[in-house]
Design a protein around this motif. Structure first.
Motif, PDB file in Angstrom:
ATOM      1  N   ARG A  35      11.852 -26.675 146.571  1.00  0.00           N
ATOM      2  CA  ARG A  35      10.419 -26.468 147.189  1.00  0.00           C
ATOM      3  C   ARG A  35       9.243 -26.703 146.211  1.00  0.00           C
ATOM      4  O   ARG A  35       8.226 -27.091 146.196  1.00  0.00           O
ATOM      5  N   GLN A  36       9.809 -26.115 144.918  1.00  0.00           N
ATOM      6  CA  GLN A  36       8.763 -26.190 143.829  1.00  0.00           C
ATOM      7  C   GLN A  36       8.437 -27.836 143.504  1.00  0.00           C
ATOM      8  O   GLN A  36       7.387 -28.220 143.183  1.00  0.00           O
ATOM      9  N   TYR A  37       9.621 -28.497 143.151  1.00  0.00           N
ATOM     10  CA  TYR A  37       9.512 -29.880 142.895  1.00  0.00           C
ATOM     11  C   TYR A  37       8.610 -30.534 144.080  1.00  0.00           C
ATOM     12  O   TYR A  37       7.636 -31.193 143.729  1.00  0.00           O
ATOM     13  N   CYS A  38       8.846 -30.374 145.183  1.00  0.00           N
ATOM     14  CA  CYS A  38       8.104 -30.774 146.511  1.00  0.00           C
ATOM     15  C   CYS A  38       6.462 -30.500 146.370  1.00  0.00           C
ATOM     16  O   CYS A  38       5.764 -31.478 146.363  1.00  0.00           O
ATOM     17  N   VAL A  39       6.395 -29.235 145.985  1.00  0.00           N
ATOM     18  CA  VAL A  39       5.081 -28.893 145.819  1.00  0.00           C
ATOM     19  C   VAL A  39       4.203 -29.705 144.664  1.00  0.00           C
ATOM     20  O   VAL A  39       3.263 -30.147 144.700  1.00  0.00           O
ATOM     21  N   ARG A  48      -5.187 -32.775 145.947  1.00  0.00           N
ATOM     22  CA  ARG A  48      -4.919 -32.239 147.356  1.00  0.00           C
ATOM     23  C   ARG A  48      -5.168 -30.714 147.245  1.00  0.00           C
ATOM     24  O   ARG A  48      -5.004 -30.034 146.345  1.00  0.00           O
ATOM     25  N   THR A  49      -5.557 -30.061 148.438  1.00  0.00           N
ATOM     26  CA  THR A  49      -5.652 -28.586 148.684  1.00  0.00           C
ATOM     27  C   THR A  49      -4.477 -27.993 148.788  1.00  0.00           C
ATOM     28  O   THR A  49      -3.393 -28.645 149.173  1.00  0.00           O
ATOM     29  N   GLN A  50      -4.527 -26.752 148.587  1.00  0.00           N
ATOM     30  CA  GLN A  50      -3.293 -25.951 148.953  1.00  0.00           C
ATOM     31  C   GLN A  50      -2.673 -26.211 150.365  1.00  0.00           C
ATOM     32  O   GLN A  50      -1.513 -26.353 150.686  1.00  0.00           O
ATOM     33  N   GLU A  55       0.956 -28.400 154.341  1.00  0.00           N
ATOM     34  CA  GLU A  55       1.154 -29.396 155.585  1.00  0.00           C
ATOM     35  C   GLU A  55       2.035 -30.244 155.444  1.00  0.00           C
ATOM     36  O   GLU A  55       3.143 -30.575 156.104  1.00  0.00           O
ATOM     37  N   GLU A  56       1.874 -31.140 154.276  1.00  0.00           N
ATOM     38  CA  GLU A  56       2.732 -32.244 153.867  1.00  0.00           C
ATOM     39  C   GLU A  56       4.204 -31.676 153.523  1.00  0.00           C
ATOM     40  O   GLU A  56       5.313 -32.550 153.905  1.00  0.00           O
ATOM     41  N   VAL A  91      -4.733 -28.260 143.817  1.00  0.00           N
ATOM     42  CA  VAL A  91      -3.688 -27.902 143.038  1.00  0.00           C
ATOM     43  C   VAL A  91      -3.436 -28.989 142.100  1.00  0.00           C
ATOM     44  O   VAL A  91      -3.409 -30.165 142.555  1.00  0.00           O
ATOM     45  N   GLU A  92      -3.428 -28.510 141.036  1.00  0.00           N
ATOM     46  CA  GLU A  92      -3.514 -29.609 139.686  1.00  0.00           C
ATOM     47  C   GLU A  92      -2.275 -29.436 139.077  1.00  0.00           C
ATOM     48  O   GLU A  92      -1.778 -28.053 138.936  1.00  0.00           O
TER      49      GLU A  92
END
Length: 153
Positions: A35-39, A48-50, A55-56, A91-92
């Motif tokens: 999950r962390q990798y995906c984000v 991209r916004t949070q 959503e993605e 998110v950066e």
């Protein structure tokens, strides 16, 4: 009683569940969850916004916030105000986060190549078919239920 064959739901669920478990194991050495990798991966690809990332990544808002909290504590990402929408946060990834995404992408690509390698010459056909399903009849729409929490843990 007639049986539905193939059991497409089972096949897709089992594939997703097994792949998520393999990803978790593969990323553990880097100290990342799938999950962390995906984000991080989605954040590093573009502004991209949070909400867009959630959503993605098929994450609900609460899971997204919790994931980002952990990534910020680890110094891998940060939330910054959007220059176009004062209500939104972009998110950066930090320099450390970018470096980790690069390492993780190599690990994940190796895993994908291994898994898809089992398909031999059918690899591209299967991937193209799954892509057509996701972009066609299985695409979520207005009538679709909200996404369930992702198995990316």
């Amino acid at each position: 009683m007639a049986r539905v064959t193939p059991d497409l739901s089972f096949l897709l669920d089992k594939t997703s569940e097994s792949l998520a478990a393999r990803m978790t194991t593969a990323l553990a050495d880097l100290g990342l969850t799938a999950r962390q990798y995906c984000v991080l991966d989605k954040a590093s690809a573009a502004d991209r916004t949070q909400g867009q990332i959630a959503e993605e990544a098929l994450l609900d808002k609460t899971t997204m916030v919790t994931t980002l909290d952990g990534l910020e504590r680890a110094g891998l990402a940060r939330r910054v105000p959007s220059p176009t929408d004062r209500r939104a946060r972009l998110v950066e990834t930090t320099a450390e986060g970018e470096a980790l995404v690069e390492k993780a992408a190599t690990v994940i690509q190796g895993l994908y190549d291994e898994v898809l390698g089992a398909l031999g010459a059918d690899r591209d056909t299967v991937v193209d078919g799954l892509t057509r399903l996701v972009e066609g009849p299985l695409r979520g729409g207005v009538d679709a239920r909200p996404p369930r929490r992702s198995s990316r843990t």
